[in-house]
Design a protein around this motif. Structure first.
Motif, mmCIF file in Angstrom:
data_model
loop_
_atom_site.group_PDB
_atom_site.id
_atom_site.type_symbol
_atom_site.label_atom_id
_atom_site.label_comp_id
_atom_site.label_asym_id
_atom_site.label_seq_id
_atom_site.Cartn_x
_atom_site.Cartn_y
_atom_site.Cartn_z
ATOM 1 N N VAL A 248 0.853 -1.197 0.000
ATOM 2 C CA VAL A 248 0.000 0.000 0.000
ATOM 3 C C VAL A 248 0.886 1.243 0.000
ATOM 4 C CG1 VAL A 248 -1.682 1.303 1.355
ATOM 5 C CG2 VAL A 248 -1.858 -1.196 1.205
ATOM 6 N N ALA A 249 0.601 2.171 -0.905
ATOM 7 C CA ALA A 249 1.399 3.408 -0.976
ATOM 8 C C ALA A 249 0.656 4.581 -0.340
ATOM 9 C CB ALA A 249 1.716 3.737 -2.426
ATOM 10 N N LEU A 250 -0.650 4.663 -0.584
ATOM 11 C CA LEU A 250 -1.467 5.749 -0.024
ATOM 12 C C LEU A 250 -2.686 5.108 0.624
ATOM 13 C CD1 LEU A 250 -1.576 8.138 -3.137
ATOM 14 C CD2 LEU A 250 -0.080 8.379 -1.173
ATOM 15 N N ALA A 251 -3.137 5.694 1.724
ATOM 16 C CA ALA A 251 -4.303 5.111 2.400
ATOM 17 C C ALA A 251 -5.030 6.185 3.190
ATOM 18 C CB ALA A 251 -3.860 4.011 3.356
ATOM 19 N N PHE A 252 -6.329 6.114 3.172
ATOM 20 C CA PHE A 252 -7.098 6.934 4.106
ATOM 21 C C PHE A 252 -8.452 6.285 4.354
ATOM 22 C CE2 PHE A 252 -10.409 9.057 1.553
ATOM 23 C CZ PHE A 252 -9.927 8.937 0.257
ATOM 24 N N GLY A 253 -9.060 6.681 5.459
ATOM 25 C CA GLY A 253 -10.403 6.212 5.760
ATOM 26 C C GLY A 253 -11.325 7.408 5.871
ATOM 27 N N ARG A 254 -12.581 7.167 5.574
ATOM 28 C CA ARG A 254 -13.558 8.238 5.783
ATOM 29 C C ARG A 254 -14.684 7.692 6.655
ATOM 30 N NH1 ARG A 254 -13.722 12.599 2.086
ATOM 31 N NH2 ARG A 254 -13.854 11.200 0.324
ATOM 32 N N LEU A 255 -15.201 8.563 7.532
ATOM 33 C CA LEU A 255 -16.266 8.134 8.446
ATOM 34 C C LEU A 255 -17.586 8.772 8.052
ATOM 35 C CD1 LEU A 255 -14.382 8.472 11.847
ATOM 36 C CD2 LEU A 255 -15.103 6.336 10.765
ATOM 37 N N ASN A 256 -18.649 8.048 8.294
ATOM 38 C CA ASN A 256 -19.992 8.590 8.061
ATOM 39 C C ASN A 256 -20.271 9.706 9.070
ATOM 40 O OD1 ASN A 256 -22.658 9.028 7.509
ATOM 41 N ND2 ASN A 256 -23.362 6.952 7.960
ATOM 42 N N VAL A 257 -20.708 10.873 8.593
ATOM 43 C CA VAL A 257 -20.991 11.994 9.505
ATOM 44 C C VAL A 257 -22.483 12.287 9.599
ATOM 45 C CG1 VAL A 257 -18.733 13.103 9.265
ATOM 46 C CG2 VAL A 257 -20.550 13.701 7.664
ATOM 47 N N GLN A 258 -23.296 11.389 9.085
ATOM 48 C CA GLN A 258 -24.751 11.610 9.163
ATOM 49 C C GLN A 258 -25.180 11.557 10.627
ATOM 50 O OE1 GLN A 258 -27.118 8.520 7.367
ATOM 51 N NE2 GLN A 258 -28.981 9.387 8.267
ATOM 52 N N PRO A 259 -25.846 12.611 11.129
ATOM 53 C CA PRO A 259 -26.260 12.611 12.533
ATOM 54 C C PRO A 259 -27.159 11.424 12.847
ATOM 55 C CG PRO A 259 -26.510 14.798 11.586
ATOM 56 C CD PRO A 259 -26.200 13.870 10.448
ATOM 57 N N GLY A 260 -27.111 10.980 14.084
ATOM 58 C CA GLY A 260 -27.962 9.847 14.508
ATOM 59 C C GLY A 260 -27.133 8.825 15.256
ATOM 60 N N LYS A 261 -27.745 8.266 16.290
ATOM 61 C CA LYS A 261 -27.022 7.303 17.147
ATOM 62 C C LYS A 261 -26.472 6.114 16.352
ATOM 63 C CE LYS A 261 -27.765 7.899 21.922
ATOM 64 N NZ LYS A 261 -26.927 9.055 21.848
ATOM 65 N N LYS A 262 -27.223 5.702 15.317
ATOM 66 C CA LYS A 262 -26.802 4.507 14.581
ATOM 67 C C LYS A 262 -25.860 4.827 13.426
ATOM 68 C CE LYS A 262 -30.609 1.522 15.655
ATOM 69 N NZ LYS A 262 -32.007 1.339 15.338
ATOM 70 N N THR A 263 -25.703 6.112 13.133
ATOM 71 C CA THR A 263 -24.925 6.465 11.939
ATOM 72 C C THR A 263 -23.665 7.283 12.241
ATOM 73 O OG1 THR A 263 -26.445 8.335 11.686
ATOM 74 C CG2 THR A 263 -26.835 6.405 10.274
ATOM 75 N N PHE A 264 -23.748 8.215 13.180
ATOM 76 C CA PHE A 264 -22.688 9.208 13.364
ATOM 77 C C PHE A 264 -21.362 8.540 13.791
ATOM 78 C CE2 PHE A 264 -20.619 12.715 15.822
ATOM 79 C CZ PHE A 264 -20.409 13.549 14.745
ATOM 80 N N LEU A 265 -20.400 8.598 12.911
ATOM 81 C CA LEU A 265 -19.056 8.026 13.138
ATOM 82 C C LEU A 265 -19.108 6.521 13.396
ATOM 83 C CD1 LEU A 265 -17.464 10.823 15.417
ATOM 84 C CD2 LEU A 265 -17.623 10.736 12.940
ATOM 85 N N LYS A 266 -20.121 5.875 12.834
ATOM 86 C CA LYS A 266 -20.306 4.437 13.086
ATOM 87 C C LYS A 266 -19.779 3.573 11.939
ATOM 88 C CE LYS A 266 -22.620 3.681 16.957
ATOM 89 N NZ LYS A 266 -22.075 2.824 18.003
ATOM 90 N N GLU A 267 -19.769 4.129 10.744
ATOM 91 C CA GLU A 267 -19.346 3.329 9.600
ATOM 92 C C GLU A 267 -18.160 4.032 8.922
ATOM 93 O OE1 GLU A 267 -21.712 0.624 6.388
ATOM 94 O OE2 GLU A 267 -22.254 2.731 6.426
ATOM 95 N N ALA A 268 -17.317 3.232 8.295
ATOM 96 C CA ALA A 268 -16.128 3.805 7.646
ATOM 97 C C ALA A 268 -15.924 3.184 6.274
ATOM 98 C CB ALA A 268 -14.895 3.539 8.506
#
Ligand code: FAD
Length: 487
Positions: A248-268
């Motif tokens: 791997v040469a480049l890598a990043f992750g992104r997190l879900n920022v949709q408000p809500g207990k089940k969504t906010f920062l819960k999925e990547a």
């Protein structure tokens, strides 16, 4: 043709890593007396004494700098150094000061035998990358976007999304510095090594970086792999997937920022760009014509949970479409931010960044899921990058293998909103400190002095050495005024 157009559009969206971004439009902060300068926070409009535009010729610039330093000494006024002024806490400004504009100094020369780039400090990455591209080379470590100067980048010791690398200090072979007395010093790991380590990540407090020699790497193509996963599994999955071949040469992750207990920062979504064998297409850097459409899509998320939801679903769909595609390293690194500019007169976009030991990612995220909604933080974007330990800079933030979390918030341009962000930021800093992490210094100076000292235990020695090298306190800015002058 259609396929290429689609690919370019997708790339614009995929790489909106940090690119929600405030424009230089009129903002809320006031300034009683001209001339005034601000930075990208738009909260720091400051009355200065004079802006000094350096000549573009190095020899002339050195003479001008020497004269300015004598003037500053005689008049007892501070000197601050400005690159592209994308820092957000007045790190490039001092009230009543002489502000040095480094931008005219932007020449560069590549030595192909050693693959070393000699570059003047005012050069922007958006100038450096096309230059190197023409020579088959690429920047080894830089930010995730291109509008920053080399000098500003070295002075914050920036990092980006190259995988398995420390911050940029590791790629600096040597630099030339003009100190407070107007002397020019060569600094490297063998010449003036202490000063070298202080200047890298030194926020312009030790002198003016004139130019530097940087290690480069070959430009090449990478293949994209991605995986959608629960945020709580990110650290484990990252460790497994990043070890797999090809490298791997480049890598990043992104997190879900949709408000809500089940969504906010819960999925990547984890994006990995792997090395590929075979010939690389030294094509022109890609056209930016489709960035406008990408901008519309992204800015829509500012005030709307529904748009955040759509964007997240869209991103998952897109990442599937992009799986296995080839991308060119220079294209990936040469990302501007202006297309995603926040053009509102009433709000600005503010970055926060936290570093946490990799095993502590989920503990920190758990705290963030509670803190950010309590302050109604309008989080637009979060990316996760990995970092190796920094063995070169004095005021280091990566003292071990870390994940960094880069968060972009939309904030109304009123003081009360900045205060609300301050309170939220302080809680997030405490959460990072609690897990053995810290926060990044080029953004708002919201940390308390105690938090700063805890996050950067070497800071009292750093400021002691500042006074050794600049006993007259010629080089000053808001960073020094907030944390240094009280030591
Ligand atoms: C949208 C956005 C995205 C970003 N993404 C990243 C990222 O991915 N990774 C990351 O690490 N950071 C990131 N940053 C932070 C960025 O790296 C810093 O703000 C950096 O300093 C910007 O460079 P600049 O040329 O604007 O520096 P400025 O803001 O002008 O200056 C920053 C500091 O460097 C000093 N300085 C500037 N030039 C010199 C010189 N020649 N000699 C001595 N001191 C000097 C200044 O005095 C000041 O203290 C981002 C910022 C923004 C706004």
């Amino acid at each position: 043709m259609m396929r290429r157009v689609c690919l370019q559009f997708c790339l614009s969206i995929l790489l909106s890593i940090n690119i929600f971004y405030p424009s230089s439009a009129l903002r809320a902060s006031g300034c009683s007396k001209e001339p005034c300068l601000d930075d990208q926070s738009h909260f720091n409009k400051t009355a200065i004494y004079r802006l000094v535009d350096l000549p573009s010729n190095m020899a002339d610039a050195e003479q001008v700098l020497k004269t300015v330093l004598v003037e500053a000494k005689n008049r007892k006024i501070p000197v601050s150094i400005a690159g592209a002024r994308h820092s957000m806490g007045g790190q490039s400004l001092a009230p009543g000061g002489l502000v040095i504009n480094m931008l005219p100094l932007h020449r560069m020369k590549f030595d192909s035998a050693s693959a070393t780039l000699h570059v003047e400090a005012g050069a922007l990455w958006s100038e450096v990358i096309p230059y190197l591209n023409g020579l088959g080379a690429s920047v080894k470590i830089m930010q995730s976007n291109n509008p920053f100067t080399v000098g500003g980048t070295l002075s914050v010791n920036a990092h980006g999304w190259v995988h398995g690398q420390p911050p940029i200090a590791a790629t600096v072979q040597s630099l030339r510095l003009m100190n407070a007395n107007g002397q020019i010093l060569q600094c490297s790991r063998t010449e003036n090594p202490e000063l070298f380590s202080l200047v890298l990540g030194g926020y312009g407090l030790f002198g003016v970086i004139l130019d530097a020699d940087l290690v480069t790497v070959p430009n090449t193509d990478y293949q994209l792999n991605h995986v959608v996963l629960k945020a709580e599994d990110y650290a484990n999955q990252f460790a497994i997937k990043a070890k797999r071949e090809p490298p791997v040469a480049l890598a990043f992750g992104r997190l879900n920022v949709q408000p809500g207990k089940k969504t906010f920062l819960k999925e990547a979504i984890l994006y990995l760009f792997r090395e590929v064998n075979g010939p690389h297409d030294p094509a022109k850097l890609r056209s930016r014509s489709l960035d406008k459409a990408a901008r519309i899509l992204f800015r829509a998320t500012v005030g709307s949970s529904a748009a955040k939801k759509i964007r997240w679903s869209g991103e998952k769909w897109l990442s599937k479409k992009m799986e296995g595609r080839l991308f060119n390293r220079n294209d990936l690194l040469n990302q501007g931010i202006e297309v995603f500019a926040n053009k509102s007169k009433y709000s600005t976009d503010i970055l926060n960044e936290y570093f946490v030991p990799q095993s502590q990612l989920e503990t920190f995220l758990e705290a963030a899921r509670d803190i950010i909604p309590r302050y109604d933080g309008n989080l637009l974007n979060v990316t996760i990058r990995d970092l190796m330990p920094d063995n070169d800079s004095f005021l280091k933030y990566a003292d071990q293998q870390m994940f960094s979390l880069v968060m972009l918030f939309n904030v109304k341009l009123i003081e009360a909103e900045d205060d609300r962000m301050k309170a939220m930021t302080r809680e997030l800093i405490d959460a990072a400190l609690k897990v053995g992490g810290r926060y990044y210094l080029p953004y708002r100076l919201h940390a308390t002095k105690e938090q700063f000292a805890k996050a950067y235990p070497q800071s009292s020695k750093f400021f002691e050495l500042k006074l050794k090298y600049d006993s007259g306190q010629i080089f000053r800015n808001y960073f020094w005024n907030t944390y240094g002058s009280v030591q």
